[in-house]
Motif scaffolding. Structure first.
Motif, PDB file in Angstrom:
ATOM      1  N   LEU A 182       8.595  61.027   8.538  1.00 39.17           N
ATOM      2  CA  LEU A 182       8.300  61.599   7.420  1.00 39.17           C
ATOM      3  C   LEU A 182       7.197  62.804   7.882  1.00 39.17           C
ATOM      4  CD1 LEU A 182       8.139  62.551   4.586  1.00 39.17           C
ATOM      5  CD2 LEU A 182       6.457  60.655   4.230  1.00 39.17           C
ATOM      6  N   LEU A 183       6.227  62.298   8.754  1.00 38.41           N
ATOM      7  CA  LEU A 183       5.128  63.419   9.051  1.00 38.41           C
ATOM      8  C   LEU A 183       5.776  64.500  10.027  1.00 38.41           C
ATOM      9  CD1 LEU A 183       1.820  62.402  10.144  1.00 38.41           C
ATOM     10  CD2 LEU A 183       2.841  64.106  11.619  1.00 38.41           C
ATOM     11  N   MET A 184       6.497  64.025  11.138  1.00 40.72           N
ATOM     12  CA  MET A 184       7.225  64.814  12.008  1.00 40.72           C
ATOM     13  C   MET A 184       8.047  65.860  11.468  1.00 40.72           C
ATOM     14  SD  MET A 184       5.416  64.213  14.756  1.00 40.72           S
ATOM     15  CE  MET A 184       6.322  65.334  16.044  1.00 40.72           C
ATOM     16  N   ARG A 185       8.993  65.422  10.291  1.00 42.63           N
ATOM     17  CA  ARG A 185       9.657  66.559   9.728  1.00 42.63           C
ATOM     18  C   ARG A 185       9.176  67.467   9.010  1.00 42.63           C
ATOM     19  NH1 ARG A 185      12.626  61.540   8.345  1.00 42.63           N
ATOM     20  NH2 ARG A 185      11.825  61.485   6.388  1.00 42.63           N
ATOM     21  N   GLU A 186       7.758  66.956   8.313  1.00 46.07           N
ATOM     22  CA  GLU A 186       7.203  68.043   7.616  1.00 46.07           C
ATOM     23  C   GLU A 186       6.515  69.042   8.565  1.00 46.07           C
ATOM     24  OE1 GLU A 186       6.518  68.481   4.239  1.00 46.07           O
ATOM     25  OE2 GLU A 186       7.955  67.133   3.779  1.00 46.07           O
ATOM     26  N   LEU A 187       5.981  68.509   9.683  1.00 49.15           N
ATOM     27  CA  LEU A 187       5.648  69.494  10.550  1.00 49.15           C
ATOM     28  C   LEU A 187       6.580  70.553  11.248  1.00 49.15           C
ATOM     29  CD1 LEU A 187       3.271  67.402  12.914  1.00 49.15           C
ATOM     30  CD2 LEU A 187       2.611  68.693  10.823  1.00 49.15           C
ATOM     31  N   LYS A 188       7.713  70.098  11.389  1.00 44.65           N
ATOM     32  CA  LYS A 188       9.047  70.952  11.746  1.00 44.65           C
ATOM     33  C   LYS A 188       9.209  71.744  10.560  1.00 44.65           C
ATOM     34  CE  LYS A 188      13.383  70.580  13.614  1.00 44.65           C
ATOM     35  NZ  LYS A 188      14.578  69.464  13.851  1.00 44.65           N
ATOM     36  N   ARG A 189       9.204  71.250   9.449  1.00 49.20           N
ATOM     37  CA  ARG A 189       9.468  72.260   8.173  1.00 49.20           C
ATOM     38  C   ARG A 189       8.547  73.470   8.210  1.00 49.20           C
ATOM     39  NH1 ARG A 189       7.820  72.933   3.165  1.00 49.20           N
ATOM     40  NH2 ARG A 189       6.226  71.209   3.288  1.00 49.20           N
ATOM     41  N   LEU A 190       7.254  72.983   8.517  1.00 49.99           N
ATOM     42  CA  LEU A 190       6.217  74.025   8.542  1.00 49.99           C
ATOM     43  C   LEU A 190       6.284  74.999   9.749  1.00 49.99           C
ATOM     44  CD1 LEU A 190       3.164  71.895   6.919  1.00 49.99           C
ATOM     45  CD2 LEU A 190       4.549  73.744   5.886  1.00 49.99           C
ATOM     46  N   GLY A 191       7.031  74.661  10.644  1.00 47.49           N
ATOM     47  CA  GLY A 191       7.117  75.540  11.856  1.00 47.49           C
ATOM     48  C   GLY A 191       6.212  75.266  13.001  1.00 47.49           C
ATOM     49  N   TYR A 192       5.670  74.160  12.997  1.00 52.48           N
ATOM     50  CA  TYR A 192       4.879  73.748  14.055  1.00 52.48           C
ATOM     51  C   TYR A 192       5.668  73.775  15.531  1.00 52.48           C
ATOM     52  CZ  TYR A 192       0.614  73.798  10.935  1.00 52.48           C
ATOM     53  OH  TYR A 192      -0.270  73.938  10.397  1.00 52.48           O
ATOM     54  N   LYS A 193       5.359  74.040  16.760  1.00 52.01           N
ATOM     55  CA  LYS A 193       6.126  73.899  17.619  1.00 52.01           C
ATOM     56  C   LYS A 193       5.412  73.341  18.771  1.00 52.01           C
ATOM     57  CE  LYS A 193       9.058  78.138  16.956  1.00 52.01           C
ATOM     58  NZ  LYS A 193       8.697  78.451  15.528  1.00 52.01           N
ATOM     59  N   ARG A 194       4.099  73.225  18.626  1.00 58.03           N
ATOM     60  CA  ARG A 194       3.361  72.597  20.009  1.00 58.03           C
ATOM     61  C   ARG A 194       2.485  71.316  19.349  1.00 58.03           C
ATOM     62  NH1 ARG A 194       2.955  74.019  24.716  1.00 58.03           N
ATOM     63  NH2 ARG A 194       0.843  73.308  24.759  1.00 58.03           N
ATOM     64  N   PRO A 195       3.051  70.225  18.814  1.00 61.37           N
ATOM     65  CA  PRO A 195       2.243  69.158  18.355  1.00 61.37           C
ATOM     66  C   PRO A 195       1.721  68.405  19.312  1.00 61.37           C
ATOM     67  CG  PRO A 195       4.548  68.626  18.170  1.00 61.37           C
ATOM     68  CD  PRO A 195       4.439  69.868  18.677  1.00 61.37           C
ATOM     69  N   GLY A 196       0.220  68.093  19.024  1.00 56.40           N
ATOM     70  CA  GLY A 196      -0.400  66.980  19.976  1.00 56.40           C
ATOM     71  C   GLY A 196      -0.842  65.783  19.029  1.00 56.40           C
ATOM     72  N   PHE A 197      -0.697  64.796  19.854  1.00 56.19           N
ATOM     73  CA  PHE A 197      -1.282  63.479  19.029  1.00 56.19           C
ATOM     74  C   PHE A 197      -2.311  62.629  19.862  1.00 56.19           C
ATOM     75  CE2 PHE A 197       0.841  59.285  17.751  1.00 56.19           C
ATOM     76  CZ  PHE A 197       0.254  59.008  16.682  1.00 56.19           C
ATOM     77  N   ALA A 198      -3.291  62.399  19.055  1.00 54.15           N
ATOM     78  CA  ALA A 198      -4.237  61.615  19.700  1.00 54.15           C
ATOM     79  C   ALA A 198      -4.466  60.264  18.783  1.00 54.15           C
ATOM     80  CB  ALA A 198      -5.554  62.528  19.429  1.00 54.15           C
ATOM     81  N   ILE A 199      -4.486  59.097  19.429  1.00 50.45           N
ATOM     82  CA  ILE A 199      -4.412  57.841  18.979  1.00 50.45           C
ATOM     83  C   ILE A 199      -5.148  56.886  19.865  1.00 50.45           C
ATOM     84  CG2 ILE A 199      -2.304  57.019  20.071  1.00 50.45           C
ATOM     85  CD1 ILE A 199      -1.567  55.761  17.584  1.00 50.45           C
ATOM     86  N   TRP A 200      -5.823  55.927  19.287  1.00 58.68           N
ATOM     87  CA  TRP A 200      -6.390  54.806  20.211  1.00 58.68           C
ATOM     88  C   TRP A 200      -5.320  53.847  20.577  1.00 58.68           C
ATOM     89  CZ3 TRP A 200     -10.346  53.136  15.773  1.00 58.68           C
ATOM     90  CH2 TRP A 200     -11.679  54.020  15.730  1.00 58.68           C
ATOM     91  N   PRO A 201      -5.568  53.312  21.796  1.00 62.66           N
ATOM     92  CA  PRO A 201      -4.511  52.333  22.280  1.00 62.66           C
ATOM     93  C   PRO A 201      -4.520  51.042  21.478  1.00 62.66           C
ATOM     94  CG  PRO A 201      -6.016  53.045  24.095  1.00 62.66           C
ATOM     95  CD  PRO A 201      -6.680  53.671  22.895  1.00 62.66           C
ATOM     96  N   ARG A 202      -5.562  50.387  20.702  1.00 61.24           N
ATOM     97  CA  ARG A 202      -5.752  49.660  20.093  1.00 61.24           C
ATOM     98  C   ARG A 202      -5.035  49.715  18.578  1.00 61.24           C
ATOM     99  NH1 ARG A 202     -11.454  47.961  17.986  1.00 61.24           N
ATOM    100  NH2 ARG A 202     -11.172  49.615  16.676  1.00 61.24           N
ATOM    101  N   THR A 203      -5.074  50.995  18.012  1.00 63.42           N
ATOM    102  CA  THR A 203      -4.188  51.483  16.810  1.00 63.42           C
ATOM    103  C   THR A 203      -2.694  51.419  17.309  1.00 63.42           C
ATOM    104  OG1 THR A 203      -6.094  52.559  15.951  1.00 63.42           O
ATOM    105  CG2 THR A 203      -4.121  53.188  15.052  1.00 63.42           C
ATOM    106  N   ASN A 204      -2.441  52.137  18.443  1.00 67.12           N
ATOM    107  CA  ASN A 204      -1.162  52.221  18.791  1.00 67.12           C
ATOM    108  C   ASN A 204      -0.455  50.960  18.882  1.00 67.12           C
ATOM    109  OD1 ASN A 204       1.358  53.694  19.811  1.00 67.12           O
ATOM    110  ND2 ASN A 204       0.692  53.345  21.854  1.00 67.12           N
TER     111      ASN A 204
END
Length: 342
Positions: A182-204
């Protein structure tokens, strides 16, 4: 009524016991001695007893119509390093939802801390039995793939999330993969082209890498627009800033609003210069943050429904085939994203 049908009363008459004892034994009520339960269950099987679906539906209808009365206490099982360590973010949302639904069904919640000093396996079981607590809800563990080495064969239990590796109970949690999609579809709909993702390994690990999976699944971009995930723990602002400067994402996704604070402290204008989205919004997050609300209160309400149904059916112990019940999240537009030009 079909006189040839095998009923609870006929099973009871064949054994010379009261029909209520048969009913409780078929529900695996631990108050009935194990030997007696087995004898009754075997007799019912031999006689061909089957529950009446119409009667079961009527009982559910009556229960839903009746004014809730106190039935029992459910265990709110935590395993943090301190007694109150669980009282944060999504856990409190779980607690609100669980308390509300439990009260509606006539149950209380009682906190039980598995990290209590000098708490042995035998003592923990003795305390739960002394308090007549048979239904247990396990909160997410502080570490992924956690093991709880206790004898749970006398209890009805479920867990939130997938951090508990052993034993594996039925569990209820947000559908993290669908939330990530859902999140990625919304970013694509808004026209973002270079998404970056920051996440803790523990949360991952805690979300079974579901967000990471959706991030990569939607990364059908030219190689120059594919940005490596920033996954370090503990996070250091200088390391994140180097990653951001090197890869220049047009939007940053994270589970932690600290990233938004860093961006703005460096003079970045959000969302004019860079967008920001939370993969999981919670009560502590700024209201303006765009992202996915995981509906944790609803997750907890569903968990209570599942647990109470299991108690009514007499399901105890660790299931042979664990079942996951998934609750979808919802998109919150917020103010940290905007439609891109061109």
């Amino acid at each position: 009524m079909d006189s040839s049908r095998v009923t609870l009363r006929k099973v009871a008459e064949s054994l010379g016991i009261h029909h209520s004892t048969v009913s409780r034994a078929l529900k695996n009520n631990p108050r009935i001695p194990a030997e007696t339960r087995q004898r009754i269950q075997q007799a019912a099987k031999v006689m061909g007893y089957q529950p009446d679906p119409a009667l079961s539906a009527l009982m559910v209808y009556r229960q839903n119509r009746a004014t809730p009365q106190y039935h029992a206490t459910l265990g709110w099982m935590t395993n943090e390093t301190t007694r109150d360590g669980w009282q944060r973010h999504e856990m409190m949302a779980y607690y609100r939802g669980a308390t509300r639904r439990a009260t509606e069904l006539g149950y209380n919640l009682e906190h039980f801390w598995l990290g209590e000093p000098c708490l042995t396996q035998q003592r923990a079981i003795q305390i739960l039995q002394a308090r007549n607590i048979r239904g247990l809800l396990f909160l997410p563990q502080r570490r992924s793939r956690a093991h709880l080495l206790l004898d749970w064969s006398r209890f009805t239990a479920i867990s939130f999330g997938r951090t508990l590796a052993q034993p594996v109970f039925h569990n209820v949690h947000n559908n993290h993969y669908c939330s990530g999609s859902l999140l990625m579809r919304e970013l694509k709909r808004l026209g973002y082209k270079r998404p970056g993702f920051a996440i803790w390994p523990r949360t991952n690990e805690a979300v079974d890498r579901s967000w990471m999976a959706t991030f990569h699944a939607f990364q059908q971009l030219p190689p120059q627009n594919q940005i490596p995930v920033f996954s370090k723990q503990p996070w250091k602002p200088a390391e994140f800033r180097r990653w951001f400067a090197q890869h220049t994402p047009d939007v940053v996704i994270s589970h932690d609003e600290t990233v938004l604070q860093w961006l703005e402290s460096w003079g970045m204008r959000v969302p004019d210069e860079v967008g920001f989205a939370l993969s999981a919004r919670h009560g502590e997050a700024p209201a303006r943050c765009s992202g996915v609300d995981e509906n944790n209160e609803m997750v907890a309400e569903v968990a209570i429904n599942v647990l109470v149904d299991m108690l009514h059916r007499g399901e105890i112990g660790v299931p042979t085939t664990p079942i996951s019940t998934l609750v979808h999240g919802r998109w919150v537009a917020g103010q940290t994203l905007r439609r891109q030009r061109g």
